[in-house]
Scaffold this active site. Structure first.
Site, short mmCIF file in Angstrom:
data_model
loop_
_atom_site.label_atom_id
_atom_site.label_comp_id
_atom_site.label_asym_id
_atom_site.label_seq_id
_atom_site.Cartn_x
_atom_site.Cartn_y
_atom_site.Cartn_z
N LYS A 126 0.09 5.94 -13.50
CA LYS A 126 0.73 5.42 -12.48
C LYS A 126 -0.08 4.24 -11.78
O LYS A 126 -1.29 4.34 -11.71
CB LYS A 126 1.33 6.37 -11.20
N ASP A 166 8.96 0.67 -10.19
CA ASP A 166 8.82 1.70 -9.32
C ASP A 166 9.24 0.98 -7.81
O ASP A 166 9.67 0.03 -8.06
CB ASP A 166 7.52 2.38 -9.29
P1 NDP Z 1 13.56 0.54 -4.99
O1 NDP Z 1 12.32 -0.29 -4.44
O2 NDP Z 1 14.28 -0.04 -5.92
O3 NDP Z 1 14.20 1.40 -3.91
C1 NDP Z 1 13.44 2.06 -2.77
C2 NDP Z 1 14.48 2.50 -1.72
O4 NDP Z 1 14.00 3.47 -1.21
C3 NDP Z 1 14.93 1.45 -0.95
O5 NDP Z 1 16.31 1.71 -0.48
C4 NDP Z 1 13.96 1.50 0.11
O6 NDP Z 1 14.14 0.96 1.50
C5 NDP Z 1 13.76 3.01 0.21
N1 NDP Z 1 12.41 3.57 0.72
C6 NDP Z 1 11.29 3.12 0.03
N2 NDP Z 1 10.14 3.72 0.92
C7 NDP Z 1 10.68 4.13 2.01
C8 NDP Z 1 10.19 4.81 3.00
N3 NDP Z 1 8.73 4.81 3.18
N4 NDP Z 1 10.97 5.22 4.05
C9 NDP Z 1 12.38 5.19 3.79
N5 NDP Z 1 13.02 4.62 2.93
C10 NDP Z 1 12.10 3.88 1.82
O7 NDP Z 1 12.81 1.68 -5.82
P2 NDP Z 1 13.59 2.83 -6.85
O8 NDP Z 1 14.89 3.04 -6.58
O9 NDP Z 1 12.87 2.16 -8.24
O10 NDP Z 1 12.59 4.04 -6.42
C11 NDP Z 1 13.32 5.01 -5.46
C12 NDP Z 1 12.44 6.52 -5.92
O11 NDP Z 1 12.70 6.68 -7.21
C13 NDP Z 1 10.94 6.51 -5.80
O12 NDP Z 1 10.48 7.68 -5.23
C14 NDP Z 1 10.40 6.30 -7.28
O13 NDP Z 1 9.09 6.51 -7.50
C15 NDP Z 1 11.44 6.94 -8.13
N6 NDP Z 1 11.72 6.85 -9.38
C16 NDP Z 1 11.79 5.48 -9.78
C17 NDP Z 1 12.28 5.10 -11.34
C18 NDP Z 1 12.89 3.99 -11.59
O14 NDP Z 1 12.88 3.96 -12.77
N7 NDP Z 1 12.72 2.77 -10.72
C19 NDP Z 1 12.06 6.37 -12.20
C20 NDP Z 1 11.89 7.71 -11.59
C21 NDP Z 1 11.77 7.92 -10.30
P3 NDP Z 1 13.68 -0.44 1.98
O15 NDP Z 1 14.09 -1.43 0.81
O16 NDP Z 1 14.24 -0.50 3.39
O17 NDP Z 1 12.03 -0.10 1.86
O1 2IT Z 2 8.65 7.55 -11.65
C1 2IT Z 2 9.00 7.23 -12.95
O2 2IT Z 2 9.44 7.60 -13.75
C2 2IT Z 2 9.19 5.44 -12.90
N1 2IT Z 2 8.82 4.68 -11.99
C3 2IT Z 2 9.38 5.03 -14.23
C4 2IT Z 2 8.21 4.74 -14.96
C5 2IT Z 2 8.47 4.09 -16.47
O3 2IT Z 2 7.62 4.35 -16.93
O4 2IT Z 2 9.63 3.81 -16.72
#
Ligand code: NDP
Ligand code: 2IT
Length: 444
Positions: A126, A166
């Site tokens: 990561k 992420d």
């Molecule tokens: P994005 O940046 O697309 O969206 C994040 C969302 O979470 C936004 O709505 C954001 O609000 C909110 N958020 C982020 N930080 C905070 C905080 N500290 N407090 C409150 N709200 C918060 O990210 P993703 O959707 O990609 O990721 C969301 C979660 O999923 C993370 O934990 C990530 O690690 C996990 N994840 C992502 C994957 C992926 O493929 N993208 C795969 C697997 C897991 P705001 O815009 O106001 O910051």
């Molecule tokens: O937390 C996760 O699994 C991700 N942000 C996606 C990682 C990836 O390599 O697609």
């Protein structure tokens, strides 16, 4: 003292002020206790748990870039290469002001087990930066991404370490990062996943984490003879994972009534309008206040509150530790049936234990959000084969992978006498694969 307790104490002593990393390791080591104790002598002699809980490499660097006012800005950047026993390091890049080494280590550690559960050959890593993409112009985002990749490129490669998106890193950022890698390296390789469709990206990668979450939930509910159709769901977040979780939940006949961002949350009794949400978040990059302006059935509330709504299923899809014990109590009081994590470690340890003790079906993120990285691995395969698969093919593979993950964690839990404890199931199944590969490859 048991070997797992000893290693946890060691991790806490050696990694001070990294509470999220301690939390992730504690959850895993506690789950592994039953299988470690059966074979403690061998694992101790091999120092297997010390190796498993210490990243192979932790890379820290600073980058500088110039903002639109001509001011030079400096950010801290990280890439933690945690474990490559079963494949090249693989995991996203988080861009958020809260990013520090402990957070990247917790995410990298979780990724090792998650990636093992996908059944695909990917190790765990990561990275990220405390750079805050909010409010930055496209040029500033590009300047930062180019500076970030100028340093990062020395450590990554299609066969060594393959970053992806992420929090804060979406298609736009991956594009700028990829372009800079290609220019500096002079080769066109699948060094990042989540790429745009015109330059090596995979169809269905954008949707994969959210869709995969719902495919896993579908299988979980099927196993417990519960229908998803007609259920009320609370989702937190409004980013990549949340949007496509909402979309798939609604395609499957459920009603999602909430979403949130870091400023506040939306309650929409008519069900979230996902096209409007995409317009607000993906196109305008605006706040959720914009959503309610255009949606009469919805109300906006400042701060936290998604978990106070009466729902059958809760899907935390924002960030770590966003669902605490008080939230869990509220959900249970409202008779929630299932909680499945879309985000990484969104539920605190206390909340997880409470939900499980109350008989709520609980699936940890390393199993339920693995669809994103699984399709990333499929993107790597397509890049290596110089092919691109149809949306339907990738989506079908994703469904198979998520169904298989559920079966794997359910079976692993049963085998260690913890039927229905999917936290134990995920940790045990992930551990077995990685540990076996590490032992087979000799001490390193
Ligand atoms: P994005 O940046 O697309 O969206 C994040 C969302 O979470 C936004 O709505 C954001 O609000 C909110 N958020 C982020 N930080 C905070 C905080 N500290 N407090 C409150 N709200 C918060 O990210 P993703 O959707 O990609 O990721 C969301 C979660 O999923 C993370 O934990 C990530 O690690 C996990 N994840 C992502 C994957 C992926 O493929 N993208 C795969 C697997 C897991 P705001 O815009 O106001 O910051
Ligand atoms: O937390 C996760 O699994 C991700 N942000 C996606 C990682 C990836 O390599 O697609």
């Amino acid at each position: 003292m048991s070997y797992t307790t000893e290693v946890l104490e060691r991790v806490i002593a050696q990694n001070p002020a990294q509470p999220e990393f301690h939390q992730a390791v504690k959850e895993v080591l506690e789950s592994l206790e039953p299988i470690i104790s059966q074979n403690e002598e061998v694992y101790r002699k091999d120092a297997l748990l010390e190796r498993l809980t210490t990243p192979d490499r932790q890379i820290l660097f600073r980058v500088a870039w110039i903002d639109d006012q001509g001011q030079t800005q400096v950010n801290n950047c990280y890439r933690v290469q945690f474990n490559n026993a079963i494949g090249p390091y693989k995991g996203g890049l988080r861009l958020h002001p809260s990013v520090n080494l402990g957070i990247i280590k917790f995410l990298g550690f979780e990724q090792v087990f998650k990636n093992a559960l996908t059944g695909l050959p990917i190790g765990g890593g990561k990275g990220g930066s405390d750079f805050d993409p909010k409010g930055k112009s496209d040029r500033e985002i590009m300047a930062f991404c180019q500076a970030f990749m100028t340093e990062l490129m020395r450590y990554i490669g299609q066969d060594t370490d393959v970053p992806a998106g992420d929090i804060g890193t979406g298609a736009r950022e991956i594009g700028y990062l990829f372009g800079q890698y290609k220019r500096l390296k002079g080769t066109y390789e699948g060094v990042l996943t989540g790429k745009g469709l015109t330059y090596g990206g995979s169809l269905a990668r954008t949707e994969a984490t959210g869709y995969g979450l719902l495919y896993l939930v579908l299988e979980l509910l099927r196993d417990h003879q519960i229908d998803l159709a007609g259920k009320r769901i609370a989702v937190s977040g409004s980013g990549n994972v949340a949007i496509y979780a909402i979309e798939k939940a609604q395609q499957l006949g459920a009603k999602v009534v909430t979403c949130s961002d870091s400023s506040g949350w939306v309650y929409d009794e008519a069900g979230i309008d996902v096209d409007l949400l995409k317009e607000v978040k993906e196109v305008k990059r605006a706040r959720l206040t914009e959503y309610v302006k255009q949606r009469s059935s919805a109300t906006y509330h400042e701060g936290k509150g998604v978990w106070s709504v009466k729902v059958d299923i809760a899907l935390p899809c924002a960030t770590q530790n966003e669902l605490d014990l008080a939230d869990a109590k509220q959900l249970v009081a409202n008779q929630v049936l299932a909680v499945a994590e879309g985000a990484n470690m969104p539920t605190t340890l206390e909340a997880t234990k409470y939900l499980q003790a109350q008989g709520v079906l609980f699936v940890p993120g390393k199993a339920s959000n693995a669809g994103g990285v699984a399709v990333s691995a499929l993107e790597m395969s397509q890049n290596s084969g110089r092919l691109s698969w149809s949306f339907e093919k990738v989506d079908q593979e994703l469904q198979k992978i998520m169904t298989n993950i559920y079966q794997t964690i359910a079976q692993a839990a049963k085998e260690v006498g913890c039927q229905g404890n999917y936290v134990v199931g995920a940790n045990v199944a992930g551990f077995k694969k990685v540990a076996e590969a590490m032992q087979a490859q000799g001490v390193y």
